[in-house]
Design an enzyme around this catalytic site. Structure first.
Site, PDB file in Angstrom:
ATOM      1  N   GLY A  22       3.516  -1.509  -5.511  1.00  0.00           N
ATOM      2  CA  GLY A  22       4.224  -2.725  -5.112  1.00  0.00           C
ATOM      3  C   GLY A  22       4.276  -3.824  -6.157  1.00  0.00           C
TER       4      GLY A  22
ATOM      5  N   GLU B 266      17.366  -0.654  -5.940  1.00  0.00           N
ATOM      6  CA  GLU B 266      17.594   0.221  -4.784  1.00  0.00           C
ATOM      7  C   GLU B 266      18.027  -0.600  -3.585  1.00  0.00           C
ATOM      8  OE1 GLU B 266      14.019   2.407  -3.906  1.00  0.00           O
ATOM      9  OE2 GLU B 266      14.419   3.899  -5.450  1.00  0.00           O
TER      10      GLU B 266
ATOM     11  N   LYS C 149      -3.561   2.374   1.927  1.00  0.00           N
ATOM     12  CA  LYS C 149      -3.490   3.181   3.137  1.00  0.00           C
ATOM     13  C   LYS C 149      -4.756   2.972   3.954  1.00  0.00           C
ATOM     14  CE  LYS C 149      -0.632   6.441   0.696  1.00  0.00           C
ATOM     15  NZ  LYS C 149      -0.653   7.560  -0.255  1.00  0.00           N
TER      16      LYS C 149
ATOM     17  N   ARG D 141      -1.380  14.134  -9.087  1.00  0.00           N
ATOM     18  CA  ARG D 141      -2.840  14.283  -8.972  1.00  0.00           C
ATOM     19  C   ARG D 141      -3.190  14.620  -7.516  1.00  0.00           C
ATOM     20  NH1 ARG D 141      -3.126   9.917  -5.842  1.00  0.00           N
ATOM     21  NH2 ARG D 141      -1.973   8.086  -6.510  1.00  0.00           N
TER      22      ARG D 141
HETATM   23  C1  MV4 Z   1      10.828   0.650  -0.983  1.00  0.00           C
HETATM   24  C2  MV4 Z   1      10.737   0.025   0.284  1.00  0.00           C
HETATM   25  C3  MV4 Z   1      11.926  -0.226   0.949  1.00  0.00           C
HETATM   26  N1  MV4 Z   1      13.114   0.114   0.400  1.00  0.00           N
HETATM   27  N2  MV4 Z   1      12.030   0.995  -1.478  1.00  0.00           N
HETATM   28  C4  MV4 Z   1       6.236   0.070  -2.169  1.00  0.00           C
HETATM   29  C5  MV4 Z   1       5.455   0.597  -3.311  1.00  0.00           C
HETATM   30  C6  MV4 Z   1       6.357   1.509  -4.035  1.00  0.00           C
HETATM   31  N3  MV4 Z   1       5.640   2.674  -4.371  1.00  0.00           N
HETATM   32  C7  MV4 Z   1       7.527   1.751  -3.161  1.00  0.00           C
HETATM   33  N4  MV4 Z   1       7.451   0.797  -2.097  1.00  0.00           N
HETATM   34  C8  MV4 Z   1       8.493   0.567  -1.269  1.00  0.00           C
HETATM   35  N5  MV4 Z   1       9.727   0.923  -1.707  1.00  0.00           N
HETATM   36  C9  MV4 Z   1      13.133   0.707  -0.807  1.00  0.00           C
HETATM   37  N6  MV4 Z   1      14.312   1.020  -1.338  1.00  0.00           N
HETATM   38  C10 MV4 Z   1       9.473  -0.316   0.763  1.00  0.00           C
HETATM   39  C11 MV4 Z   1       8.338  -0.053  -0.012  1.00  0.00           C
HETATM   40  C12 MV4 Z   1       7.074  -0.411   0.575  1.00  0.00           C
HETATM   41  C13 MV4 Z   1       6.128   0.571   0.908  1.00  0.00           C
HETATM   42  C14 MV4 Z   1       6.335   1.916   0.675  1.00  0.00           C
HETATM   43  C15 MV4 Z   1       5.384   2.860   0.995  1.00  0.00           C
HETATM   44  C16 MV4 Z   1       4.193   2.465   1.592  1.00  0.00           C
HETATM   45  C17 MV4 Z   1       3.967   1.146   1.848  1.00  0.00           C
HETATM   46  C18 MV4 Z   1       4.912   0.181   1.504  1.00  0.00           C
HETATM   47  C19 MV4 Z   1       4.664  -1.160   1.764  1.00  0.00           C
HETATM   48  C20 MV4 Z   1       5.592  -2.103   1.436  1.00  0.00           C
HETATM   49  C21 MV4 Z   1       6.795  -1.728   0.819  1.00  0.00           C
END
Ligand code: MV4
Length: 455
Positions: free
Chosen positions: A165, A200, A237, A291
């Site tokens: 994030g 995105e 998590k 990993r």
């Molecule tokens: C996103 C999303 C909503 N829309 N992409 C957060 C960390 C990064 N690895 C990707 N993340 C996100 N990408 C789009 N196009 C929301 C998140 C996100 C999130 C994703 C997975 C697990 C927890 C999260 C918490 C907040 C935002």
């Protein structure tokens, strides 16, 4: 097969790897910082080497010290565990250059998946469903705005070097776009030394569902089903489960086979996880972790496959002993991450464990390096135990998890066990009505209710 493996990690995951090695008849060397001299993994290993002082930079991230320890102890291979150097391309190269086997993928695969825009490009070419957005890096705010208008607001600006994030900003309107773009890029530059960003469409209420992959160096790739990791706060998590509630066998096989095909076409080797966002019945590839993951345990409970054992076997060049058709998914598993922290403020709570009793019984697994009298250091991650349950159904797993949490005794520090017990009682959690925002929203709502009730 390897005769001796060096484990470049600490805590429960170092112990997890020691355990797999013991069952395979492989000797172990655990390297540790001065803060971890009394760690359980150090005690359980055949040998240990102190590689530096408490700060990770000087110990668990100290590549020369780790390679020296590997030479001195004459190991065949190095297991990087999770975090630290596990997705460090340079470390992987140096390990191999010094004549040891890196238990993981090639440095090229680490590099490719480490750059989130390259990873997305790769998956586009291989046919994975993606979130609509920029075709790659966006050079400036002007170019970004054009693309944003095409995919429609809100959009998300993401760092190519990101993850967790950082360097991620939502732009909800044309007016907001330029400042969000500048902020995201500056934050990415500060955090990763790389200010490159991509765009995105923002998904507002997705679940986080990931596919576990396992590949050998002979072109065999299997998927081991999915995990739902939506219950999180601050990108950490908190509870994970396998299978993801509501996902049908058809959906699992569809996305699992797609993910496995991509890994095969990439020539991927080792364990890996493809992360997806799942919204309104559709999967969208997010990123790939090259990993082992903390939550590999729940996949192990449901498939009966020892992922660390298989990871070591494929690193040694062995072909997988099973094919996709041999993999069966049995029952429901759930993991609660137990952290040394205040259950409401989440402030870390390091200190001495004055009393420890781990839960047990049918379908309960505890992966932890805790013991009576152990000193939880303040220097590292606050996760001190993983409580895992396995049962026939999700309903039985919920009951079993509550029972296990109630049995668990950890005194001398504060833990988030009370938080886990509250999550289990939440009606929406019980019927799996959640997405990635659910926990934070629920905590905020409960806090507000508590405040009102006190008036
Ligand atoms: C996103 C999303 C909503 N829309 N992409 C957060 C960390 C990064 N690895 C990707 N993340 C996100 N990408 C789009 N196009 C929301 C998140 C996100 C999130 C994703 C997975 C697990 C927890 C999260 C918490 C907040 C935002």
């Amino acid at each position: 097969m390897f005769k001796k493996i060096l484990i470049a990690n600490r805590g429960e995951i170092a112990l997890r790897i020691v355990r797999a090695c013991k069952e395979m008849g492989i000797e172990t060397v655990v390297v540790h910082s001065t803060a971890d001299a009394n760690g359980m993994a150090v005690r359980m290993a055949d040998e240990s080497v102190c590689i530096g002082p408490a700060p990770s930079r000087q110990s668990y991230l100290n590549i020369p010290a780790i390679l020296t320890a590997a030479s001195v102890t004459n190991v065949d291979a190095i297991h990087p565990g999770i975090g630290f150097l596990s997705e460090n391309e340079e470390f992987c190269r140096m390990v191999e250059a010094h004549g040891f086997t890196f238990i993981g993928p090639t440095p090229e695969h680490i590099a490719k998946m480490g750059d989130k825009a390259v990873a997305k490009d790769t998956m586009r070419a291989l046919g994975l469903p993606l979130i609509p957005g920029s075709p790659g890096i966006v050079r400036d705010a002007e170019e970004g705005l054009k693309i944003a208008k095409d995919c429609g607001f809100p959009v998300l600006i993401k760092a190519v070097a990101g993850g967790g994030g950082k360097g991620m900003k939502v732009a909800r309107s044309e007016e907001e776009f330029k400042s969000s773009f500048t902020m995201a890029s500056a934050e990415a530059k500060a955090a990763f030394g790389n200010g490159d960003v991509y765009l995105e469409k923002y998904l507002s209420h997705p679940r986080h569902i990931e596919i576990q992959l396992l590949a050998d160096s002979h072109g065999n790739v299997v998927h081991l089903g999915e995990r739902d990791c939506s219950v999180q706060r601050s990108h950490q998590k908190v509870v994970e489960e396998c299978p993801a509630p509501g996902i049908t066998a058809e959906q699992r096989n569809f996305i699992g086979d797609l993910a496995a095909d991509c890994a095969r076409k990439m020539g991927y080797r080792g364990v890996g996880t493809m992360e997806f966002l799942f919204e309104d019945g559709k999967f969208y590839f997010l990123e790939m972790n090259t990993r082992l993951q903390i939550e590999h345990t729940i996949t192990e409970m449901v498939t009966g496959i020892d992922l660390v054992r298989e990871q070591i076997m494929v690193a040694a060049g062995h072909p997988l002993p099973f094919r996709q058709k041999d993999i069966k998914f049995d029952g429901h598993a759930m993991e609660c991450r137990v952290n040394a922290e205040h259950p409401e403020t989440f402030i870390p709570s390091p200190g001495k464990i004055t009393r420890y009793h781990a839960p047990g019984g049918l379908g309960v697994r505890v992966d932890s390096a805790l013991y009576d009298g152990y000193m939880v250091p303040s220097t590292y991650d606050s996760m001190v135990a993983k409580l895992i349950v396995h049962a026939k159904t999700r309903e039985e797993a919920l009951m079993r998890m509550q029972r296990a949490l109630e049995e668990c005794v950890i005194e001398g520090i504060q833990t988030n066990i009370p938080l886990h017990l509250r999550i289990l009682q939440e009606p929406e959690f019980r019927v799996a009505q959640f997405n990635i925002h659910w926990l934070e929203k629920t905590l905020a709502r409960r806090k507000e209710e508590g405040r009102k009730a006190a008036l």
